[in-house]
Scaffold this motif. Structure first.
Motif, PDB file in Angstrom:
ATOM      1  N   SER A 116      63.231-102.454  59.274  1.00  0.00           N
ATOM      2  CA  SER A 116      62.149-103.138  58.554  1.00  0.00           C
ATOM      3  C   SER A 116      61.962-104.547  59.099  1.00  0.00           C
ATOM      4  CB  SER A 116      62.501-103.210  57.061  1.00  0.00           C
ATOM      5  OG  SER A 116      61.757-104.209  56.397  1.00  0.00           O
ATOM      6  N   GLY A 117      60.713-104.974  59.240  1.00  0.00           N
ATOM      7  CA  GLY A 117      60.458-106.341  59.656  1.00  0.00           C
ATOM      8  C   GLY A 117      60.919-107.353  58.629  1.00  0.00           C
ATOM      9  N   LYS A 135      67.454-110.008  56.714  1.00  0.00           N
ATOM     10  CA  LYS A 135      68.099-109.857  55.405  1.00  0.00           C
ATOM     11  C   LYS A 135      68.860-111.099  54.971  1.00  0.00           C
ATOM     12  CE  LYS A 135      71.512-106.963  52.991  1.00  0.00           C
ATOM     13  NZ  LYS A 135      72.448-108.049  52.652  1.00  0.00           N
ATOM     14  N   GLU A 136      69.548-111.750  55.914  1.00  0.00           N
ATOM     15  CA  GLU A 136      70.354-112.935  55.571  1.00  0.00           C
ATOM     16  C   GLU A 136      69.498-114.061  55.010  1.00  0.00           C
ATOM     17  OE1 GLU A 136      72.099-110.383  58.602  1.00  0.00           O
ATOM     18  OE2 GLU A 136      70.214-111.501  58.576  1.00  0.00           O
ATOM     19  N   TRP A 137      68.211-114.071  55.343  1.00  0.00           N
ATOM     20  CA  TRP A 137      67.296-115.106  54.871  1.00  0.00           C
ATOM     21  C   TRP A 137      66.450-114.625  53.699  1.00  0.00           C
ATOM     22  CZ3 TRP A 137      64.639-118.318  59.294  1.00  0.00           C
ATOM     23  CH2 TRP A 137      65.617-118.796  60.181  1.00  0.00           C
ATOM     24  N   GLU A 185      58.607-101.506  56.517  1.00  0.00           N
ATOM     25  CA  GLU A 185      57.402-102.319  56.543  1.00  0.00           C
ATOM     26  C   GLU A 185      57.563-103.489  57.520  1.00  0.00           C
ATOM     27  OE1 GLU A 185      59.122-101.638  53.372  1.00  0.00           O
ATOM     28  OE2 GLU A 185      60.577-102.846  54.467  1.00  0.00           O
ATOM     29  N   GLY A 186      56.479-104.201  57.733  1.00  0.00           N
ATOM     30  CA  GLY A 186      56.517-105.328  58.660  1.00  0.00           C
ATOM     31  C   GLY A 186      56.395-104.873  60.098  1.00  0.00           C
ATOM     32  N   ALA A 228      56.647-112.624  57.493  1.00  0.00           N
ATOM     33  CA  ALA A 228      55.507-112.483  58.410  1.00  0.00           C
ATOM     34  C   ALA A 228      55.375-113.715  59.289  1.00  0.00           C
ATOM     35  CB  ALA A 228      54.217-112.242  57.628  1.00  0.00           C
ATOM     36  N   ALA A 229      55.700-114.882  58.742  1.00  0.00           N
ATOM     37  CA  ALA A 229      55.657-116.112  59.536  1.00  0.00           C
ATOM     38  C   ALA A 229      56.726-116.082  60.619  1.00  0.00           C
ATOM     39  CB  ALA A 229      55.841-117.329  58.628  1.00  0.00           C
ATOM     40  N   ILE A 230      57.930-115.662  60.247  1.00  0.00           N
ATOM     41  CA  ILE A 230      59.012-115.567  61.225  1.00  0.00           C
ATOM     42  C   ILE A 230      58.642-114.564  62.313  1.00  0.00           C
ATOM     43  CG2 ILE A 230      61.484-115.135  61.515  1.00  0.00           C
ATOM     44  CD1 ILE A 230      61.763-115.657  58.455  1.00  0.00           C
ATOM     45  N   GLU A 231      58.019-113.477  61.890  1.00  0.00           N
ATOM     46  CA  GLU A 231      57.622-112.425  62.825  1.00  0.00           C
ATOM     47  C   GLU A 231      56.594-112.923  63.839  1.00  0.00           C
ATOM     48  OE1 GLU A 231      57.558-108.417  60.971  1.00  0.00           O
ATOM     49  OE2 GLU A 231      55.500-108.411  61.698  1.00  0.00           O
TER      50      GLU A 231
END
Length: 521
Positions: free
Chosen positions: A141-142, A147-149, A164-165, A310-313
């Protein structure tokens, strides 16, 4: 600390070329997972009907469970009053059912940035990049690849995900050149997702936490939301996947048929209520205060933890280079804050050196943030939202107004608006270049056009427009536009041409069409 962070609980894949953390601990060896399964002999089964059937082969959750080491217990997150910081004296566990602070204000999920900061930016970039395109649970998953964040303490067994993502970052080459004179315009297609909107990013987090709470025997019978369409679709799908009852409050006759049928199909209890979104929101807040129904609207800050990914992505997809501008449609205004939060975490933890400027784009028929911005942030006044084709942002009293203002002020941000004709024309123009976007993305593209025309955004700058939903959810509005059924609109309409069933008539139409498309001398 370090050995736990490099353990298979974070990734069952070898991690290569990842910078070491800032403190000096011995790094554990990379883990290589070797999978085996028992062999089933069908002939032996057929000769002994009393033999029990063999166990099913392992699935991705079984594999993750088998090879998982202890989780990193020193990575934590908690609720604090919005803008209070991690060390606030008022805080709540994420396992508590709470939506507002003692003063009645918004809550925010805050992470222990000191613990996260023990690992440098290169480490996090490498870890996140190592998970892209994999099927390892839950990192395919995106959202959960970070997960850590997001929810560092949740057990992967409790996670409810549709992977998702990881959505398409589309180079809008033709639209950029033809309509705004740009070569570096990108559209982040968050609507190419499980239920067709960006809401999946937040709902996987919220429903996963509800799944955890129910396993802890907390008083949660079901999950409910007020919706203009997309939230209800995401909630009902993820609850259905987890076997959790869902209840949605929808404003009667104010969402598309495609949006309505999604929660109906996923088995939700759908209440069609004779009011607008703000009226539905008031009701669901009153109901969840009395019944054991978990509130899923963006008043609940858990959803923003998923949406921020989504921003990190976007940064990942640009190889960790920061765009100059990101334009986000805004209704209830949680998403603009979520993007800010994702970019800000990347900057604070050393993954990038700056954050982009943010633009929030509103429909002129539902524009309280725009009016607030134009007043110089003087006094916020809710408005009565009028009907707009961008129905998901038809909200006059947004819950996340304070979050949005914080995000815009801290990113040198701008608010712009789009009339109904402008947003529909922009949507149709985008479609003519190979996209198939929703009206809300038309709002964001209108903001881009206006800012380009005023010279605020330069032709050489890199811009990302966030597309929040799939155009197929809004096919009827496109049909009405191209059919000429919307009064005062349709200058870019492309209706079907009726032709007689004979060679000469078809040839005449084709000759006229080809002549109109021929390069002009």
């Amino acid at each position: 600390m370090m050995s736990s962070l490099l353990s298979p609980s974070f990734s069952t894949l070898p991690i290569h070329s990842i910078s070491t953390p800032k403190r000096n601990n011995n790094r554990c060896a990379s883990t290589v997972v070797s999978c085996t399964s028992s062999t089933f002999d069908p002939s032996s089964h057929l000769t002994n009907n009393n033999r029990s059937p063999p166990p099913p082969p392992p699935n991705i959750k079984d594999e993750a469970r088998r090879h998982r080491a202890a989780t990193a217990q020193d990575l934590t997150a908690k609720y604090v009053p919005f803008n209070a910081g991690f060390d606030s004296p008022e805080w709540y566990s994420l396992d508590e059912i709470v939506y507002r602070s003692r003063s009645g204000g918004l809550l925010d999920v805050q992470h222990d940035m000191e613990a996260l900061g023990r690992f440098d930016g290169a480490y996090w970039r490498g870890l996140f990049d190592s998970r892209v395109g994999k099927t390892t649970w839950p990192y395919g998953s995106g959202v959960w690849s970070k997960k850590e964040w997001v929810l560092p303490e949740i057990d992967p067994d409790d996670i409810v995900s549709a992977f998702e993502g990881n959505s398409n970052l589309f180079w809008a080459e033709r639209f950029g050149k033809q309509f705004v004179g740009m070569n570096d315009l990108w559209v982040k297609h968050c609507g190419i997702s499980h239920t067709g909107s960006f809401k999946d990013l937040g709902m996987t987090v919220l429903v996963s936490q509800v799944n955890r709470l129910r396993k802890m025997n907390r008083p949660v019978v079901g999950v409910g939301c007020a919706s203009t369409g997309d939230t209800s679709a995401a909630l009902s799908a993820y609850c259905a996947a987890a076997g959790i009852p869902s209840i949605v409050f929808l404003p009667a006759n104010k969402i598309s048929t495609a949006q309505l049928i999604q929660p109906v199909s996923n088995g939700a209890l759908v209440l069609s209520i004779g009011t607008d979104f703000d009226g539905c929101m008031k009701l669901i807040r009153e109901i969840t205060a009395e019944l054991p129904i978990y509130l899923a609207n963006s008043l609940n800050s858990l959803r923003l933890e998923g949406q921020k990914t989504a921003a990190i992505e976007i940064l990942q997809q640009f190889n960790w280079e920061v765009p100059d501008w990101v334009i986000v449609p805004g209704g209830n205004l949680g998403n603009i804050y979520a993007f800010y939060k994702g970019f800000k975490m990347c900057k604070d933890l050393g993954l990038v050196e700056r954050i982009p400027r943010l633009v929030c784009a509103q429909a002129a028929n539902a524009n309280p943030l725009y009016l607030y911005y134009k007043s110089g942030w003087g006094e916020f006044k809710a408005v009565k939202a009028n009907t707009t084709f961008a129905s998901a942002i038809q909200i006059g009293d947004p819950v996340s107004i304070d979050r949005a203002v914080h995000a815009l002020r801290n990113s040198d941000g701008i608010v712009e608006e789009a009339t109904e004709e402008e947003l529909m024309d922009a949507m149709v123009q985008a479609d003519s270049t190979g996209m198939f976007i929703c009206p809300h993305t038309g709002v964001a593209l209108t903001a881009l056009i206006k800012l380009r025309n005023r010279g605020v955004i330069g032709r050489g700058e890199r811009v990302v427009v966030v597309s929040t939903a799939h155009g197929l959810k809004f096919a009827q509005s496109k049909i009405d536009y191209h059919s000429g059924d919307i009064s005062g609109m349709g200058r870019f309409a492309n209706p079907p041409v009726s032709v007689k069933a004979d060679f000469g008539s078809v040839m005449d139409v084709l000759k006229d069409f080809l002549h109109s498309k021929s390069p002009k001398s």
